[in-house]
Write a protein that holds these residues in place. Structure first.
Motif, short mmCIF file in Angstrom:
data_model
loop_
_atom_site.label_atom_id
_atom_site.label_comp_id
_atom_site.label_asym_id
_atom_site.label_seq_id
_atom_site.Cartn_x
_atom_site.Cartn_y
_atom_site.Cartn_z
N ILE A 7 0.69 -1.13 -0.09
CA ILE A 7 0.00 -0.09 0.14
C ILE A 7 0.98 1.31 0.02
CG2 ILE A 7 -1.84 1.20 1.33
CD1 ILE A 7 -2.67 -1.55 2.40
N GLY A 8 1.77 1.32 0.93
CA GLY A 8 2.87 2.53 0.93
C GLY A 8 3.43 2.56 -0.35
N ARG A 9 4.07 1.64 -0.86
CA ARG A 9 4.55 1.69 -2.29
C ARG A 9 3.90 2.30 -3.19
NH1 ARG A 9 8.86 -2.09 -4.57
NH2 ARG A 9 9.21 -0.30 -5.90
N ALA A 10 2.66 1.94 -3.29
CA ALA A 10 1.68 2.39 -4.35
C ALA A 10 1.46 3.89 -4.36
CB ALA A 10 0.25 1.74 -4.18
N VAL A 11 1.42 4.58 -3.12
CA VAL A 11 1.60 5.91 -2.97
C VAL A 11 2.65 6.48 -3.38
CG1 VAL A 11 1.32 7.81 -1.13
CG2 VAL A 11 -0.04 5.87 -0.71
N GLN A 12 3.83 5.79 -3.14
CA GLN A 12 5.09 6.20 -3.65
C GLN A 12 5.45 6.50 -5.03
OE1 GLN A 12 8.34 4.95 -0.98
NE2 GLN A 12 9.77 5.09 -2.72
N GLN A 13 4.58 5.54 -5.87
CA GLN A 13 4.66 5.28 -7.05
C GLN A 13 4.09 6.72 -7.77
OE1 GLN A 13 6.97 3.03 -8.27
NE2 GLN A 13 5.46 2.94 -9.97
N ALA A 14 3.06 7.41 -7.01
CA ALA A 14 2.64 8.48 -7.33
C ALA A 14 3.65 9.57 -7.52
CB ALA A 14 1.58 9.29 -6.66
N GLY A 15 4.43 9.64 -6.64
CA GLY A 15 5.65 10.60 -6.54
C GLY A 15 6.40 10.29 -8.02
N ALA A 16 6.89 9.05 -8.30
CA ALA A 16 7.58 8.34 -9.59
C ALA A 16 6.88 9.12 -10.76
CB ALA A 16 7.56 6.87 -9.41
N GLN A 17 5.49 8.96 -10.88
CA GLN A 17 4.73 9.49 -11.99
C GLN A 17 4.76 10.76 -12.25
OE1 GLN A 17 3.75 7.13 -13.55
NE2 GLN A 17 2.59 5.33 -12.35
N VAL A 18 4.84 11.58 -11.06
CA VAL A 18 5.00 13.08 -11.22
C VAL A 18 6.39 13.53 -11.73
CG1 VAL A 18 5.17 15.29 -9.97
CG2 VAL A 18 3.43 13.63 -9.27
N GLN A 19 7.46 12.56 -11.33
CA GLN A 19 8.83 12.70 -11.56
C GLN A 19 8.74 12.33 -12.97
OE1 GLN A 19 11.81 10.85 -9.14
NE2 GLN A 19 12.48 9.58 -10.68
N ALA A 20 8.23 11.56 -13.67
CA ALA A 20 8.34 11.17 -15.13
C ALA A 20 7.91 12.19 -15.61
CB ALA A 20 7.38 9.94 -15.19
N VAL A 21 6.92 13.13 -15.47
CA VAL A 21 6.48 14.35 -16.20
C VAL A 21 7.58 15.37 -16.24
CG1 VAL A 21 4.75 16.19 -16.38
CG2 VAL A 21 3.99 13.59 -15.91
N ALA A 22 7.88 15.53 -14.91
CA ALA A 22 8.84 16.80 -14.55
C ALA A 22 10.14 16.49 -15.21
CB ALA A 22 8.86 16.78 -13.21
N TYR A 23 10.79 15.43 -15.24
CA TYR A 23 12.08 15.13 -15.43
C TYR A 23 12.65 15.80 -17.09
CZ TYR A 23 16.85 12.87 -15.75
OH TYR A 23 17.92 12.48 -15.82
N PRO A 24 11.54 15.42 -17.98
CA PRO A 24 12.07 15.83 -19.59
C PRO A 24 12.10 17.20 -19.47
CG PRO A 24 10.59 14.07 -19.62
CD PRO A 24 10.82 14.30 -18.01
N GLU A 25 11.10 18.03 -18.84
CA GLU A 25 11.13 19.44 -18.88
C GLU A 25 12.08 19.96 -18.14
OE1 GLU A 25 7.95 22.85 -17.62
OE2 GLU A 25 7.42 20.97 -17.36
N ILE A 26 12.48 19.49 -16.85
CA ILE A 26 13.51 20.06 -16.16
C ILE A 26 14.84 19.77 -16.84
CG2 ILE A 26 14.82 19.46 -14.09
CD1 ILE A 26 12.16 18.72 -12.59
#
Length: 473
Positions: free
Chosen positions: A286-305
């Motif tokens: 359950i905890g890692r599923a929440v942490q995956q949300a951060g990975a998803q946001v990171q996925a969007v931001a990384y190319p732009e950054i």
């Protein structure tokens, strides 16, 4: 008061900016897919846990965690160098470079997949001999290890992220976990054991990998870049200076980081018992599923950054990093507060009374998840700045403290010791990233000031100043 109004105007301007809206529309798609995956995945975990009970579920958790640990040690995480070096390449002007870059990543992914599978075979043979495994245990471990042969996901992830295909990435994972739920429901109804559920989890993970690879291939085909076999890797290190060192540094860094995320279940099982590992794994899922949300946001931001840093747009770079960090920190805090209220009912609903002991584990784990979540964007920002060596040093320190804390506490207080070790890791990680990011931005400002000073003394001062203003935009 004037200063506050100025900041408010700047914030309103940022919120209405097109890039801001596009970024968070993509985040919305990814989080929607992640939320659907979480809900469906919890039903699959519930059926598995109720069918097997704490002891047998603990055995399955150890098998899955063992394969994930091997994958984390050999996986090159090729999406990182591919995004960093491919972020500013154009399909038409840099066709050969893009194809060479993707071929480079694909070959590394394939080599890592084969190596991981061979290591799994060797570890299984040695562990089975030393521990006297039954034939059924051998069959379960060897069958599940096949998932490692299909872990060729780094390059497909990079291709889709660079193309901005976040919607496809979000909803493909829903198909895979949906198939898992159907399989678990059938096994539950038929009274399946550990082997049956291991086959289901293995098969659906392979399905997810194949769907991701197919989506990436379709994207390359639509852009005329799919004939990677024709691409030449000659001079790849000259065309992309530092790529080999960056690849290895990022690999070592994430391998060490993943060791805490993958070996913790094995550590709990080794220092306590399979039932305790099962309780810990339920909370962690359950905890890692929440942490995956951060990975998803990171996925969007990384190319732009990465693009902003390479373009020298330092102010915009800083704004994107700060905006996204605030979003993740706020989301993490809200989820922690929600967990305080619903942890026990959720655990009872998902896994039943036999797993009630996982509820306090989940609450404490959410503290660690919030800490790691808050620093995920700072990490990719530092990678974009070429600070992978400093990140590696911070990872070494954080992981060393994690394992020291876990080894000290798990024998004394059981699985809760692993959660406290994660809090130690997250605290050191977040503090270290903040210091490194602040230092990197300060250095960039000093370099800009020196460039501006040199510009004022240049014979072509007006043209130079126009260039600097464009770069700072």
């Amino acid at each position: 008061m004037t200063k506050i109004r100025g900041r408010a105007r700047a914030l309103r301007k940022a919120v209405t900016a097109e890039s801001f809206r596009r970024r968070y529309a993509n985040v919305g798609h990814l989080l929607s897919g992640n939320a659907a995956t979480l809900v469906i995945g919890l039903f699959a975990v519930a059926l598995t846990a109720r069918a097997l009970g704490p002891h047998e579920y603990g055995i399955l958790a150890l098998v899955i965690s063992g394969a994930q640990a091997i994958d984390s040690f050999v996986n090159f995480q090729t999406w990182q160098p591919l995004i960093r070096y491919g972020a500013d390449l154009d399909d038409e002007a840099h066709r050969d470079e893009l194809m060479a870059l993707f071929k480079y990543g694909l070959l590394l992914d394939m080599a890592a997949a084969i190596t991981g599978w061979m290591i799994a075979l060797g570890v299984t043979a040695i562990a089975g001999f030393l521990l006297g495994w039954e034939p059924a245990v051998y069959a379960t471990v060897l069958t599940y290890s096949l998932v490692l042969l299909f872990r060729v996901n780094g390059t497909p992830v990079a291709i889709l992220r660079l193309a901005g295909k976040f919607r496809a990435t979000a909803y493909l994972q829903v198909l895979g976990v949906g198939a898992r739920l159907i399989g678990c429901a059938i096994a539950f109804a038929m009274g399946g054991g550990v082997f049956a559920f291991a086959v289901i989890w293995m098969t659906t993970q392979i399905l997810s990998q194949l769907l991701l690879a197919f989506a990436a291939w379709r994207e390359l085909r639509s852009r005329g870049l799919h004939r990677l076999d024709k691409a030449s890797l000659k001079g790849i290190r000259a065309r992309f200076p530092g790529i080999w060192g960056f690849t290895w540094s990022a690999n070592f860094s994430l391998t060490l980081w993943s060791s805490a995320q993958q070996l913790d279940v094995l550590l709990v099982g080794a220092l306590t018992d399979p039932a305790s590992a099962g309780l810990y794994h339920i909370a962690k899922r359950i905890g890692r599923a929440v942490q995956q949300a951060g990975a998803q946001v990171q996925a969007v931001a990384y190319p732009e950054i990465a693009r902003l840093w390479q373009a020298g747009a330092i102010r915009a770079f800083r704004n994107v990093v700060l905006q996204t960090e605030m979003l993740l920190a706020s989301a993490g805090l809200a989820l922690f507060c929600a967990t305080l209220l619903v942890a026990k009912p959720v655990i009872l609903l998902v896994a039943g009374k036999a797993f009630a002991g996982a509820a306090p584990l989940l609450v404490v784990q959410m503290v660690a998840v919030t800490l790691v979540l808050s620093g995920s964007i700072a990490r990719v920002a530092l990678l974009s700045m070429g600070r992978e060596r400093q990140i590696f040093g911070l990872v070494v320190l954080s992981i060393a403290l994690f394992f020291a804390t876990a080894a000290l506490l798990i024998p004394r207080i059981g699985p809760m010791g692993a959660n406290i070790a994660h809090i130690v890791l997250g605290s050191v990680w977040l503090l270290g990233l903040s210091i490194l990011l602040k230092s990197g931005l300060a250095q960039a400002r000093r370099e800009d000031e020196r460039a501006a000073s040199s510009c004022e003394q240049s014979p072509a001062a007006d043209r130079c100043a126009d260039t600097l203003r464009h770069d700072a935009a």
